[in-house]
Design an enzyme around this catalytic site. Structure first.
Site, PDB file in Angstrom:
ATOM      1  N   GLY A 165      31.605  41.575  32.305  1.00 32.29           N
ATOM      2  CA  GLY A 165      30.605  41.065  31.362  1.00 32.29           C
ATOM      3  C   GLY A 165      29.997  42.043  30.381  1.00 32.29           C
ATOM      4  CD  GLU A 200      40.305  36.453  26.213  1.00 29.10           C
ATOM      5  OE1 GLU A 200      39.341  35.840  26.698  1.00 29.10           O
ATOM      6  OE2 GLU A 200      41.147  37.052  26.898  1.00 29.10           O
ATOM      7  CE  LYS A 201      38.617  27.498  20.552  1.00 34.62           C
ATOM      8  NZ  LYS A 201      38.160  27.256  19.180  1.00 34.62           N
ATOM      9  CD  GLU A 275      38.378  38.590  37.698  1.00 37.09           C
ATOM     10  OE1 GLU A 275      37.650  39.193  38.475  1.00 37.09           O
ATOM     11  OE2 GLU A 275      38.146  38.518  36.472  1.00 37.09           O
ATOM     12  NE  ARG A 292      36.648  44.985  43.129  1.00 40.80           N
ATOM     13  CZ  ARG A 292      36.611  44.505  41.882  1.00 40.80           C
ATOM     14  NH1 ARG A 292      37.250  45.123  40.900  1.00 40.80           N
ATOM     15  NH2 ARG A 292      35.940  43.399  41.605  1.00 40.80           N
ATOM     16  CB  VAL A 295      32.305  41.303  47.383  1.00 47.41           C
ATOM     17  CG1 VAL A 295      31.169  40.750  48.241  1.00 47.41           C
ATOM     18  CG2 VAL A 295      31.877  42.576  46.670  1.00 47.41           C
TER      19      VAL A 295
HETATM   20  C1  MV4 Z   1      35.383  34.276  28.986  1.00 45.86           C
HETATM   21  C2  MV4 Z   1      34.583  33.129  28.972  1.00 45.86           C
HETATM   22  C3  MV4 Z   1      34.940  32.103  28.119  1.00 45.86           C
HETATM   23  N1  MV4 Z   1      36.003  32.236  27.329  1.00 45.86           N
HETATM   24  N2  MV4 Z   1      36.458  34.344  28.172  1.00 45.86           N
HETATM   25  C4  MV4 Z   1      32.682  36.833  32.017  1.00 45.86           C
HETATM   26  C5  MV4 Z   1      33.063  38.049  32.794  1.00 45.86           C
HETATM   27  C6  MV4 Z   1      34.284  38.581  32.170  1.00 45.86           C
HETATM   28  N3  MV4 Z   1      35.178  39.048  33.169  1.00 45.86           N
HETATM   29  C7  MV4 Z   1      34.846  37.446  31.396  1.00 45.86           C
HETATM   30  N4  MV4 Z   1      33.846  36.419  31.312  1.00 45.86           N
HETATM   31  C8  MV4 Z   1      34.034  35.288  30.585  1.00 45.86           C
HETATM   32  N5  MV4 Z   1      35.118  35.298  29.779  1.00 45.86           N
HETATM   33  C9  MV4 Z   1      36.739  33.346  27.362  1.00 45.86           C
HETATM   34  N6  MV4 Z   1      37.792  33.452  26.550  1.00 45.86           N
HETATM   35  C10 MV4 Z   1      33.486  33.072  29.808  1.00 45.86           C
HETATM   36  C11 MV4 Z   1      33.194  34.160  30.610  1.00 45.86           C
HETATM   37  C12 MV4 Z   1      32.020  34.030  31.417  1.00 45.86           C
HETATM   38  C13 MV4 Z   1      32.085  33.927  32.799  1.00 45.86           C
HETATM   39  C14 MV4 Z   1      33.299  34.011  33.478  1.00 45.86           C
HETATM   40  C15 MV4 Z   1      33.351  33.893  34.829  1.00 45.86           C
HETATM   41  C16 MV4 Z   1      32.167  33.680  35.534  1.00 45.86           C
HETATM   42  C17 MV4 Z   1      30.960  33.614  34.896  1.00 45.86           C
HETATM   43  C18 MV4 Z   1      30.900  33.748  33.519  1.00 45.86           C
HETATM   44  C19 MV4 Z   1      29.669  33.660  32.886  1.00 45.86           C
HETATM   45  C20 MV4 Z   1      29.618  33.756  31.533  1.00 45.86           C
HETATM   46  C21 MV4 Z   1      30.785  33.950  30.796  1.00 45.86           C
END
Ligand code: MV4
Length: 452
Positions: A165, A200-201, A275, A292, A295
Site C-alpha cells: 500500500g 494500472e486500471k 496474490e 516468505r 502470518v
Molecule cells: C489495487 C486495487 C485496485 N485496483 N490495484 C492494496 C495493497 C497493494 N498490494 C495493492 N492494493 C490494491 N491494488 C488495482 N489495480 C486495490 C488495492 C487495495 C487493496 C487490495 C487488497 C486489500 C485491501 C486493499 C485496500 C485498498 C486498496
C-alpha cells in the site's frame, strides 16, 4: 536436514518456527533485542544471542549481527519468519556468503519479486492475467498520462519497490493524474529509495485472494488452496479465511493453475504466495508474489492438515514435499483473527504495556498462536500483533460460531486490544454472508467504536 537453525525473528512466528524445528529434530538459536530478553522464543530455543537494543534497525534488522550470531552458535541455516529480513535480497546474499542456508528463495528471486513492475511483466509473459496497465515502470509524467488515458480512468499508481500500500495513489481523471503521479513518486522515493512507479486500471472493490504455493528441489510445485484476505485496514490484514467465500471449484482450478505456472517458471522452492485481485465479474488478476511464509499460513494449515513451516524447512533442505495436494482434498473452513495491542477508539494507536491477566480460548477447532503470557511486557518497538486466533469448522457457519465463542472467552488485560472490534466484524451480517471485499471496512465505519 539442517543441524541447527537460527530464527531471525521474534514473537509468535519465532515460536512457530521453533516448534517446527523441534518436530524435525533440529536444534534452534533465538536472537533477541534487549527488551525481548524475557520473551518465550528466547526461553524455548536451545541457544540464544542478544543482538542489540530495542529499535529493529539495531537488532532484528542488523544483518552483520545476525550472521555473527549464527557463526558463533554454529547454525547452518537461518529462518527469517515474516517481516524484518524475510524479503531482503541483501540478507539472503549475506547468508550465502557465510555458507549459511537462508530458508527462503535465492536472493535473485527475492529481488525479482520485490520489483512489482518486473513481477507483473513476468506474469504477463507467462500468460497469467494482469490488470490492464503500463509495461513495466514509467518515469515520464507525460508518457504516464498517455498510458493512463489509454487504460481509462480511474487508475492506480503503484511503487515498483512497494507492496502493502505505500506509495500508492488513485487518480480519477486526467486533471488529478499528474499531481497524483508526482506524489506517488515522491512517496516511493522516501519509503523505498526508488521513485520507480507503474500504472494500472483501478478496480473499485475487488477481493484480495492469494494462493499458497509449495515447491521442492525435485521439480514439484503445487498450490494448497487460496485464502481470502479482503478485510484490511490501511493495507494491514485483520481477518483471513480459507477457502474464500467468493470461490468455486472451477475458478480455484483456473487461478491455482495460473499461480502454479508462475511459481514453476522460476522453479520456486519452499513456501510462497501468489496474490490476486478478483473483481465482481469473477475476473482475476495477478497482483504480486510474496517469497516468505505469511502470518496467515495458519488457515491453510487448518484446511490441509499440513505443517507448512516444516514443509518449507524440509524442501529448502532438499527433501521432497511430503504430500501432493494441488488444491484437492481441502477440508472444512478456517478463519484467522489477528489480535493487536491497539486501541480502535484512537485510530488503532498501538498500546504497549504489561499483560496483567491472560486466558486463551480453547475447545474443538480452536488454535491460538501467540507469544504473550501473564506478566509479559509488550515493547513499543515492533508490530502490535499479540496473538492469532484461528478456528476450523466443518463449514463456514461453524467456523464463525467458533470464532465468536473464542473471541468472547479470550481474556487479555493490561493493554487495550482489538478483540471487541474483531468480534463486531465477525458478527456483521455482511461479513457473515461472506460478502467481503477490500472496501468492507470503509463501507462500515460504524464498526469502528466512537472515541470516548
Ligand atoms: C489495487 C486495487 C485496485 N485496483 N490495484 C492494496 C495493497 C497493494 N498490494 C495493492 N492494493 C490494491 N491494488 C488495482 N489495480 C486495490 C488495492 C487495495 C487493496 C487490495 C487488497 C486489500 C485491501 C486493499 C485496500 C485498498 C486498496
Amino acid at each position: 536436514m539442517f543441524k541447527k537453525i537460527l530464527i531471525a525473528n521474534r514473537g509468535e512466528i519465532a515460536l512457530r518456527v521453533i516448534r517446527a524445528c523441534r518436530e524435525l529434530g533440529v536444534a534452534t538459536v533465538a536472537v533477541y533485542s534487549e527488551p525481548d530478553q524475557e520473551s518465550l522464543h528466547v526461553r524455548f530455543a536451545d541457544d540464544d544471542v542478544c543482538i542489540g537494543p530495542g529499535p529493529s534497525r539495531l537488532s532484528y534488522l542488523n544483518i552483520p549481527g545476525i550472521i555473527a550470531a549464527a557463526e558463533i552458535t554454529g547454525a547452518d541455516a537461518i529462518h527469517p519468519g515474516y517481516g524484518f529480513l524475510a524479503e531482503s535480497p541483501e540478507f539472503a546474499e549475506a547468508c550465502a556468503e557465510s555458507k549459511i542456508t537462508f530458508i527462503g528463495p535465492p536472493a535473485e528471486q527475492i529481488r525479482l519479486m520485490g520489483d512489482k513492475a518486473a513481477a507483473r511483466k513476468l506474469a504477463k509473459d507467462m500468460g497469467v492475467p494482469v490488470v490492464p496497465g503500463s509495461n513495466g515502470s514509467i518515469e515520464n509524467p507525460a508518457e504516464a498520462l498517455k498510458t493512463a488515458e489509454e487504460i481509462g480512468f480511474p487508475v492506480i499508481i503503484k511503487a515498483a519497490a512497494g507492496g502493502g500500500g505505500k506509495g500508492m495513489r488513485v487518480a480519477d481523471d486526467a486533471e488529478s493524474f499528474t499531481h497524483a503521479f508526482q506524489l506517488a513518486r515522491n512517496e516511493a522515493l522516501a519509503a523505498f529509495g526508488s521513485a520507480s512507479v507503474y500504472v494500472e486500471k483501478y478496480l473499485s472493490a475487488p477481493r484480495h485472494i492469494e494462493f499458497q504455493i509449495m515447491g521442492d528441489k525435485h521439480g514439484r510445485v503445487m498450490h494448497v488452496g487460496e485464502r481470502d484476505c479482503s478485510v484490511q485496514r490501511r493495507h494491514q490484514k485483520l481477518i483471513e479465511e480459507a477457502p474464500s467465500p467468493g470461490m468455486n471449484k472451477e475458478l480455484r482450478a483456473r487461478m491455482g493453475d495460473a499461480a502454479v505456472e508462475l511459481a514453476s517458471s522460476i522453479e520456486y522452492v519452499g513456501a510462497g504466495t501468489i496474490e490476486f485481485l478478483l473483481d465482481e465479474d469473477g475476473r482475476f488478476y495477478f497482483m504480486e508474489m510474496n517469497t516468505r511464509i505469511q502470518v496467515e499460513h495458519t488457515v491453510t494449515e487448518m484446511t490441509t492438515n499440513f505443517d507448512l513451516v516444516k514443509e518449507q524447512i524440509r524442501t529448502v533442505a532438499g527433501e521432497k514435499l511430503s504430500f501432493c495436494l494441488n488444491g484437492g482434498s481441502l477440508r472444512g473452513h478456517a478463519i484467522e483473527c489477528r489480535v493487536n495491542a491497539e486501541d480502535p477508539r484512537r485510530d488503532f494507536q498501538p498500546c504497549p504495556g504489561t499483560i496483567t491477566a491472560y486466558h486463551p480460548p480453547g475447545g474443538p477447532g480452536v488454535r491460538v498462536d501467540t507469544h504473550i503470557y501473564q506478566g509479559c511486557t509488550i515493547p513499543p518497538y515492533y508490530d502490535s500483533l499479540i496473538a492469532k486466533v484461528i478456528v476450523h469448522g466443518l463449514n463456514r457457519e461453524e467456523a464463525l460460531a467458533r470464532m465468536t465463542q473464542a473471541l468472547d472467552s479470550f481474556i487479555v488485560e493490561g493493554v487495550t486490544t482489538t478483540i471487541p472490534f474483531l468480534r463486531a466484524v465477525i458478527c456483521h451480517p455482511e461479513f457473515a454472508a461472506g460478502a467481503v471485499d477490500t472496501k468492507f471496512l470503509e463501507r462500515h465505519k460504524d464498526l469502528l467504536p466512537a472515541a470516548e
